[in-house]
Design an enzyme around this catalytic site. Structure first.
Site, short mmCIF file in Angstrom:
data_model
loop_
_atom_site.label_atom_id
_atom_site.label_comp_id
_atom_site.label_asym_id
_atom_site.label_seq_id
_atom_site.Cartn_x
_atom_site.Cartn_y
_atom_site.Cartn_z
N LYS A 23 48.95 36.83 41.11
CA LYS A 23 49.41 37.48 42.34
C LYS A 23 50.87 37.12 42.62
O LYS A 23 51.40 36.12 42.11
CB LYS A 23 48.55 37.04 43.53
CG LYS A 23 47.11 37.49 43.50
CD LYS A 23 46.37 36.99 44.73
CE LYS A 23 44.90 37.38 44.69
NZ LYS A 23 44.69 38.82 44.88
N ARG B 83 34.10 40.87 41.72
CA ARG B 83 32.98 41.68 41.20
C ARG B 83 32.30 40.99 40.02
O ARG B 83 31.12 41.21 39.77
CB ARG B 83 33.48 43.07 40.83
CG ARG B 83 34.49 43.10 39.71
CD ARG B 83 35.30 44.38 39.68
NE ARG B 83 36.17 44.49 40.84
CZ ARG B 83 37.00 45.53 41.05
NH1 ARG B 83 37.04 46.53 40.20
NH2 ARG B 83 37.76 45.55 42.14
#
Length: 515
Positions: A296, A370
């Site tokens: 990030k 996920r």
């Protein structure tokens, strides 16, 4: 090792305090209400319910003229709670604060607008022993939303000055909930106290940085709570994850000092309303998300301590449900991992086999939530046999685009579970709105030449929130599940003004009444 031992000492008080589950609020009735020793009185409700407080006997007679004068001047606002504060000198009281909750609510919004109760508490009710709070709910139906949103206004994560993540003592704010001038029943007050403790624990965990809350301390907190309250707790970690085939969960935390863990909590009452019904909740517990090797940006990484908000909501709701004696078999799964970076980190192009047997080609290590959830869901399906499964996560930035910062996105495989969630959302104030469930159109976004699926979409403009949820559904269940499934992406409503909202605790508890 010296560093770890030092950390262990630092964590002791924090872990023990989380297990104690202190609350900044104590709900009581009219008979317990007293302003003795109090310097500030705070009252919040709709205009009509505030007017009823004046004749309830809770406001001291000498204060009623000032109270009514303030009430005449205040006008509700559509977004934040309108409030007035006035200095007074009547006995020990020095201050009177009134919050006026709007009655305006569009068809998708919770009619109780209890977010304004949270807003009022945050700005006007200090966490000390010299303030009293009256929650003036306009209807009996609003009492749950008021009582569960007020504790969200206080924050127990404490690190300023000499504080080291725990409270040696915590002065409580006495809270009285009234409807039409009458206090709620004793049973409701007991329930409110139990839920307040869970809400503030969940909020505290979300606000705690990862050098205090890692996968090791998080699991120890869960184990301590299980021992204290008498529910089942199993922690699966390290090589045991791989032995069981939980490779997606294991891989996300492969580079971290403290590896991944699956915490499985069980409430198995002797008497249940339906012996065939099994409810499972699964929460994403990424204690910090660097993005992995698809790292990030600096501003994008700040605040990623809250990426375990789904697991905190699940844990808080589970503890409250157990303590309230819910007559359902209930499991909570916390999928814990630290998405860190070193030479052991999983890489783009790696192929991972999930517990369900499906293989996943990693094309984005920052789509890790996920991965941990598909293994948690697969574990629940294989070993716990749910008839209803809810997974909850701060899963996508796209959630904010789809349903905004006040509404979680929900994706459901049946009309019934979707409707149950929407009813619970309006009743609790943990607001939600549905996104499409259309695997026939959307699963092609994960097409891979090398594995059963990639873990990130090809087209980020094609219903990305639905796609992320459907990835969990498809990989986790592998087409074998026949029950109700609900995915809750609460990335944006999990935080308000930089602090946790403990989103999900009240929603899940309310759903237990309608599931």
């Amino acid at each position: 090792m010296a560093g770890r031992e030092g950390h262990s000492e630092m964590w002791k008080g924090f872990i023990a305090d989380c297990i104690k589950m202190p609350s900044s609020m104590s709900f009581g009735g009219k008979e317990q209400f007293s302003l003795e020793g109090k310097k500030k009185l705070c009252v919040v409700g709709t205009k009509a319910s505030l007017e009823a407080v004046a004749t309830s006997g809770l406001i001291p007679e000498p204060l009623i003229p000032a109270y009514n004068a303030m009430l005449a001047r205040i006008t509700p606002a559509p977004l934040n709670c309108a409030s007035l504060t006035q200095n007074i000198f009547e006995g020990p009281l020095e201050e009177l604060a009134i919050g006026c909750v709007t009655t305006e609510a569009s068809r998708h919004t919770s009619p109780h607008r209890a977010d304004q109760v949270r807003d009022f508490v945050r700005k006007n009710v200090p966490m000390n022993g010299t303030t009293a709070l009256i929650l003036a709910a306009p209807t009996p139906e609003a009492t749950f939303a008021y009582a569960t949103n007020a504790p969200k206004g206080h924050f127990l994560a404490k690190f300023k000055g000499a504080a080291d993540g725990f409270h040696e003592s915590l002065a409580q704010v006495p809270v009285t909930v009234i409807t039409a001038g009458e206090a709620i029943a004793d049973a409701q007050r007991d329930q409110a106290n139990i839920i307040a403790e869970s809400i503030q624990l969940a909020g505290r965990l979300v606000d705690t940085p990862a050098n205090y809350l890692n996968t090791k301390t998080y699991a120890e907190i869960a184990e301590g709570l299980a021992k204290k309250h008498g529910f089942g707790c199993e922690v699966i970690r390290g090589e045991e994850l791989q032995k069981l085939g939980l490779n997606a969960l294991f891989g996300v935390g492969r580079a971290a000092e403290y590896g991944s863990a699956l915490v499985v909590l069980t409430h198995d009452p002797a008497e249940v309303d339906n012996k065939d019904e099994v409810v499972c909740w699964a929460g994403k517990g990424i204690i910090f998300d660097t993005g992995g090797l698809n790292v990030k940006s600096r501003p994008g990484m700040c605040g990623m301590k809250d990426d375990m908000g789904g697991s905190a909501g699940v844990l808080g709701a589970f503890i409250a449900a157990h303590r309230l004696g819910v007559r359902k078999k209930l499991h909570a799964l916390l999928a814990l991992a630290d998405n860190a970076i070193n030479e052991n980190a999983q890489r783009p192009d790696d192929i991972v086999r999930c517990l369900s047997g499906k293989t996943i080609e990693l094309n984005n290590t920052d789509a890790e939530g996920r991965l941990v959830l598909c293994d948690a869901v697969a574990y629940a399906h294989k070993y716990l046999k749910p008839t209803c499964l809810v997974d909850m996560a701060t899963l996508t930035g796209a959630q904010g685009v789809a349903t905004g910062k006040h509404f979680a996105s929900i994706c459901a495989n049946t009309d019934s579970i979707e409707e149950q969630a929407l009813v619970a959302a309006k009743a609790s104030g943990d607001q939600c709105f549905p996104v499409v469930f259309a695997p026939e159109y959307l699963l092609s976004e994960f097409s891979s030449e090398w594995a059963d699926m990639k873990n990130s979409v090809a087209n980020r403009s094609n219903a990305q929130v639905s796609c992320a949820g459907l990835f969990i559904y498809d990989v986790g269940f592998a087409g074998e599940y026949k029950g109700d499934w609900l995915h809750v992406d609460m990335s944006y409503p999990a935080i308000a003004d930089g602090r946790s909202t403990a989103f999900g605790v009240a929603l899940l508890l309310k759903m237990l009444q309608v599931v």
